[in-house]
Enzyme design. Sequence first.
Site, PDB file in Angstrom:
ATOM      1  CD  GLU A 165      -6.655  -3.910   2.069  1.00  0.00           C
ATOM      2  OE1 GLU A 165      -6.537  -4.459   3.171  1.00  0.00           O
ATOM      3  OE2 GLU A 165      -5.882  -3.016   1.659  1.00  0.00           O
ATOM      4  CD  GLU A 220      -1.987  -3.457   6.005  1.00  0.00           C
ATOM      5  OE1 GLU A 220      -1.554  -2.682   5.137  1.00  0.00           O
ATOM      6  OE2 GLU A 220      -3.148  -3.905   5.984  1.00  0.00           O
TER       7      GLU A 220
END
Length: 251
Positions: free
Chosen positions: A138, A236
């Site tokens: 990521e 998130e």
Amino acid sequence: MPPRFAANLDWLYPELAYLDRIDAARADGFGRVEMLLPYQHDRAGLLARLDGLPVALINAPAGDWARGERGLAALPGREAEFRAHCLRGFELVAQAGAPVMHLMSGIAENTAEARATWLANLAWAAEQAPPALTLTVEPINRRDMPGYFLHRQAQALELLSLLASPRVRLQLDLYHCRIAEGGESLSHLARALDLGLLGHVQLAGVDGRHEPTAGEYAAELALLDAHGWDGAIGLEYRPRGDTRAGLAWLR
């Protein structure tokens, strides 16, 4: 609750103890959860509390989090620890039935040595991973995580191309993407989908990393639908107040 969304247990329900967040997510209608730092908690208790609730993603151990470590994949000289962390992560994802494991890259400059270390570590992880497991990497913006090695989408796509492993895909956090890429995420999502590299998606509102505003990611969600994306979308973000009340944007 739309079934595509997964509650991130390390960000949502901060008012509750970690294992109690599982029950809260289930009560709020989440069909999936994801976990960043599950290794700090009793594994037997964690698995018992999940009780069949699908886990969309688990991070591998990321080093000494309290001391500022954020993964080891790009850190020369830490290869043995990286491998040990992967093996520990493989064990937990197998027990929890998670289909995706995120490997954090670490705090490192984008040097030739760091790139070579990253590529070698990810190649090893791809070879060792259980057959059904997808590994993800990521890009994380350097405003929120200063010095993080993997921080731009083009950088991630270049490295994934060099790695050339079908086992490793892109974890595209739309929030991090917008912060790092001048406020835009749609074209980057489209590129990852077109290349067949998308492994996991996350989001948060750009303003303060709280709940998204209504329609903030409407175009990105529509694009995922158009491509028939059936993976999870992790939430998130940092709730502004009560997590349950803040979920109104989803309803």
